[in-house]
Design a protein around this motif. Structure first.
Motif, short mmCIF file in Angstrom:
data_model
loop_
_atom_site.label_atom_id
_atom_site.label_comp_id
_atom_site.label_asym_id
_atom_site.label_seq_id
_atom_site.Cartn_x
_atom_site.Cartn_y
_atom_site.Cartn_z
N ALA A 190 0.84 -1.21 0.00
CA ALA A 190 0.00 0.00 0.00
C ALA A 190 0.86 1.25 0.00
O ALA A 190 0.59 2.21 -0.75
CB ALA A 190 -0.93 -0.01 1.21
N ILE A 191 1.91 1.25 0.83
CA ILE A 191 2.82 2.41 0.88
C ILE A 191 3.56 2.58 -0.45
O ILE A 191 3.69 3.69 -0.97
CB ILE A 191 3.82 2.26 2.04
CG1 ILE A 191 3.08 2.24 3.38
CG2 ILE A 191 4.85 3.39 2.00
CD1 ILE A 191 2.33 3.50 3.69
N THR A 192 4.04 1.46 -1.00
CA THR A 192 4.72 1.53 -2.29
C THR A 192 3.78 2.08 -3.37
O THR A 192 4.18 2.89 -4.21
CB THR A 192 5.22 0.13 -2.70
OG1 THR A 192 6.16 -0.33 -1.73
CG2 THR A 192 5.90 0.17 -4.07
N GLY A 193 2.52 1.64 -3.32
CA GLY A 193 1.57 2.11 -4.31
C GLY A 193 1.32 3.60 -4.24
O GLY A 193 1.35 4.30 -5.26
N VAL A 194 1.09 4.14 -3.04
CA VAL A 194 0.82 5.58 -2.94
C VAL A 194 2.08 6.38 -3.23
O VAL A 194 2.02 7.49 -3.77
CB VAL A 194 0.23 5.93 -1.56
CG1 VAL A 194 1.26 5.90 -0.45
CG2 VAL A 194 -0.43 7.32 -1.61
N ASN A 195 3.27 5.82 -2.91
CA ASN A 195 4.50 6.51 -3.27
C ASN A 195 4.61 6.68 -4.79
O ASN A 195 5.13 7.69 -5.29
CB ASN A 195 5.71 5.75 -2.75
CG ASN A 195 5.90 5.88 -1.25
OD1 ASN A 195 5.22 6.68 -0.60
ND2 ASN A 195 6.81 5.11 -0.69
N GLY A 196 4.11 5.69 -5.52
CA GLY A 196 4.12 5.80 -6.98
C GLY A 196 3.23 6.92 -7.48
O GLY A 196 3.50 7.51 -8.53
N VAL A 197 2.16 7.24 -6.75
CA VAL A 197 1.31 8.37 -7.14
C VAL A 197 2.05 9.68 -6.91
O VAL A 197 2.05 10.57 -7.77
CB VAL A 197 -0.02 8.35 -6.34
CG1 VAL A 197 -0.98 9.39 -6.93
CG2 VAL A 197 -0.67 6.97 -6.37
N TYR A 198 2.69 9.80 -5.74
CA TYR A 198 3.48 11.00 -5.48
C TYR A 198 4.54 11.21 -6.56
O TYR A 198 4.82 12.35 -6.96
CB TYR A 198 4.20 10.89 -4.13
CG TYR A 198 3.36 11.16 -2.91
CD1 TYR A 198 3.04 12.47 -2.53
CD2 TYR A 198 2.90 10.12 -2.12
CE1 TYR A 198 2.28 12.71 -1.40
CE2 TYR A 198 2.14 10.36 -0.98
CZ TYR A 198 1.83 11.66 -0.62
OH TYR A 198 1.07 11.90 0.50
N ASN A 199 5.13 10.12 -7.03
CA ASN A 199 6.21 10.24 -8.00
C ASN A 199 5.78 10.96 -9.27
O ASN A 199 6.58 11.65 -9.90
CB ASN A 199 6.76 8.84 -8.33
CG ASN A 199 7.88 8.88 -9.34
OD1 ASN A 199 7.69 8.51 -10.48
ND2 ASN A 199 9.03 9.35 -8.91
N THR A 200 4.51 10.81 -9.64
CA THR A 200 4.03 11.47 -10.85
C THR A 200 4.14 12.99 -10.75
O THR A 200 4.34 13.68 -11.76
CB THR A 200 2.56 11.08 -11.13
OG1 THR A 200 2.43 9.66 -11.05
CG2 THR A 200 2.12 11.54 -12.50
N LEU A 201 4.02 13.53 -9.54
CA LEU A 201 4.12 14.97 -9.35
C LEU A 201 5.48 15.51 -9.77
O LEU A 201 5.61 16.69 -10.12
CB LEU A 201 3.89 15.34 -7.88
CG LEU A 201 2.53 14.98 -7.27
CD1 LEU A 201 2.54 15.32 -5.79
CD2 LEU A 201 1.40 15.71 -7.99
N ALA A 202 6.51 14.66 -9.74
CA ALA A 202 7.88 15.10 -10.04
C ALA A 202 8.21 15.01 -11.51
O ALA A 202 9.37 15.20 -11.90
CB ALA A 202 8.88 14.27 -9.22
N ASP A 203 7.22 14.74 -12.36
CA ASP A 203 7.43 14.65 -13.80
C ASP A 203 7.68 16.03 -14.41
O ASP A 203 7.25 17.05 -13.87
CB ASP A 203 6.21 14.00 -14.46
CG ASP A 203 6.43 13.71 -15.94
OD1 ASP A 203 6.95 12.63 -16.24
OD2 ASP A 203 6.07 14.57 -16.78
N ASN A 204 8.37 16.06 -15.57
CA ASN A 204 8.61 17.32 -16.28
C ASN A 204 7.32 18.07 -16.57
O ASN A 204 7.29 19.31 -16.54
CB ASN A 204 9.32 17.06 -17.62
CG ASN A 204 10.77 16.68 -17.43
OD1 ASN A 204 11.27 16.61 -16.32
ND2 ASN A 204 11.44 16.41 -18.53
N TYR A 205 6.26 17.35 -16.86
CA TYR A 205 5.00 17.99 -17.24
C TYR A 205 4.08 18.19 -16.04
O TYR A 205 2.88 18.41 -16.20
CB TYR A 205 4.32 17.19 -18.35
CG TYR A 205 5.14 17.23 -19.62
CD1 TYR A 205 5.09 18.32 -20.47
CD2 TYR A 205 6.01 16.19 -19.94
CE1 TYR A 205 5.86 18.38 -21.62
CE2 TYR A 205 6.79 16.24 -21.08
CZ TYR A 205 6.71 17.33 -21.92
OH TYR A 205 7.48 17.40 -23.06
N GLN A 206 4.68 18.10 -14.86
CA GLN A 206 3.99 18.47 -13.64
C GLN A 206 4.87 19.50 -12.92
O GLN A 206 5.17 20.54 -13.48
CB GLN A 206 3.70 17.23 -12.79
CG GLN A 206 2.67 16.29 -13.42
CD GLN A 206 1.28 16.89 -13.47
OE1 GLN A 206 0.75 17.38 -12.48
NE2 GLN A 206 0.67 16.86 -14.64
#
Length: 478
Positions: free
Chosen positions: A41-57
């Motif tokens: 569960a923690i790994t999964g939500v961490n993957g959502v946070y990771n999207t925020l660090a994208d170039n297009y975010q």
């Protein structure tokens, strides 16, 4: 302390981009051996946070969006900001509208996986609800970006097959209701703070702060006031004037009274794309090369001489930065932006300065605007004067009309929140007249002319999405 990102580095492969994500919001990925434990569960939500660090975010788009406004100028055609700012060649196939859409839906798909799968995991109930709250906060954040830019968009709340995902656009009002439902859940289930190993996760205040913004953007002023007023008991405050610049640098990140939610960046780790791009885009030091985008004269001119935010936001020729005298040679406007830029000549690619998504100054400005629109200017003076006084300015003159106060708040937002991903979104919500005036007022860049079209108030639905989904209708004028 950026502990939240350490496990994210380990799961980039699991949640990495694939050709499937080029067809977003389609989602056919299954993880039959995953979603078994609380660690999953923690790994999964961490993957959502990771999207925020994208170039297009938040790694590039939100700070760079000021280049589409009267705050800045982007000199290169490779990243589409130049064509978007001058109105030439900006269409439904342009990279920025396509990639921002893709990355938002990537984050939504990841959040949906968490929200769908972890209810069946046997784990601590409080932790389960917290992870669900984080995921729903992040889903609300992605959807708020989408409706601000595109208007009606598909509302995707479940894991779908390809056939199920070929849906039409959902009315903005319905998506807004879902955003607020997600944020209410997040507020009820997120903690007020975290221990050091979880710094960077969304808090109760983050959910409340985003609600204040969403309500304001959608002219629900009474609700915006109510959410902003909740901060009276949450312990947030403006940092002192002498700490204003440090609030956007590693020295104070995650550790000051004003910051509410930050996207975490790790610099110089050896892992690609977990650090920020703010240094390499700025042109502030010679080792950084040319400015990818720069403040314009029209922005510099709005500041009074005594306003501390000018020197904290803009580097001017003759200023000293990182033990160098800035000469402006690498900038087409002679200026460089300073927010989020660390004065370290060795940090030319992956920087470690976080991006501040929500801070208390915005809440005060939200409150001032909502008070003025709902009740008139009297209730707006106190919050806006707190912002001005911290900046070294006197109180606003008394006796302003509602229209005069509205203009004063717009100006204060432009100065206070510059290069933090607000001004372009403000112009879009203000409407065509404001966006037109802002675009056409930029005349200081030689050879650069901006042409406004009414269709610019909503972005085009990306053509690749329409090609694969015949149920998607295009926005007017595109």
């Amino acid at each position: 302390m950026k502990r939240i990102f350490l496990p994210i580095i380990l799961v980039l492969t699991f949640f990495g981009c694939s050709s499937e994500l080029d067809l977003l919001p389609l989602n056919t990925v299954t993880e039959p051996t995953f979603w078994k434990t609380s660690d999953d569960a923690i790994t999964g939500v961490n993957g959502v946070y990771n999207t925020l660090a994208d170039n297009y975010q938040y790694r590039d788009f939100f700070i760079h969006s000021d280049a589409i406004t009267n705050n800045g100028y982007s000199q290169y055609t490779f990243n589409s900001y130049l064509e978007m700012s001058d109105g030439s060649g900006f269409d439904s196939s342009s990279s920025i509208p396509t990639q921002v859409w893709n990355r938002c839906y990537e984050g939504i798909v990841r959040a949906n996986r968490v929200i769908t799968n972890i209810p069946d995991i046997e784990m601590d109930t409080n932790l389960k609800n917290r992870v669900l709250g984080e995921s729903r906060f992040l889903r609300a954040l992605f959807y708020s970006t989408l409706i601000n830019l595109y208007g009606d968009v598909p509302l995707i709340l479940e894991i779908q097959s390809i056939e199920e995902s070929l849906v039409s656009r959902t009315a903005k009002s319905e998506i807004l209701a879902q955003i607020l439902e997600d944020l209410d859940f997040a507020e009820a289930n997120l903690p007020s703070s975290y221990s050091s190993q979880d710094i960077g996760r969304a808090t109760k205040a983050a959910a409340i702060g985003l609600k204040s913004r969403v309500y304001l953007y959608n002219q629900q002023y009474g609700e915006a006031i109510s959410e902003a007023n909740k901060f009276g008991t949450l312990g947030y405050d403006l940092v002192p004037a002498e700490q204003f610049s440090d609030m956007f640098l590693p020295v104070l990140e995650n550790d000051n009274s004003e910051s509410i939610f930050e996207v975490q960046f790790l610099g110089q780790t050896g892992v690609a794309n977990v650090g920020s791009m703010f240094n390499q885009n700025s042109g502030t030091l010679k080792t950084f090369g040319s400015s990818v985008f720069s403040p314009v004269e029209e922005f510099v001119a709005i500041f009074d001489d005594e306003d501390i935010r000018l020197t904290a936001t803009v580097l001017r020729p003759g200023d000293v930065f990182g033990e160098e005298i800035y000469d402006g040679v690498n900038s087409p406007t002679t200026y460089a932006y300073k927010k989020f830029v660390t004065p370290d000549p060795t940090v030319t690619t992956d920087g470690d300065a976080n991006f501040v998504v929500l801070r208390y100054a915005e809440i005060l400005l939200n409150l001032a605007e909502a008070q003025n629109e709902l009740n008139g200017p009297d209730g707006a003076y106190a919050p806006i004067n707190r912002i001005r006084n911290r900046a070294g300015l006197d109180d606003l003159s008394t006796g302003l009309t509602k229209e005069q106060m509205r203009d004063a708040i717009k100006l204060e937002r432009r100065k206070e929140l510059a290069f933090e991903g607000h001004h372009y979104f403000d112009l879009l919500r203000y409407g065509g007249d404001d966006l037109k005036e802002a675009m056409e007022s930029v005349t200081s860049v030689i050879g650069h002319t901006r042409v406004f079209q009414e269709r610019f108030t909503l972005w085009p639905i990306p053509q690749p999405q329409i090609n694969i989904n015949p149920n998607l209708a295009q926005n007017p004028g595109w």
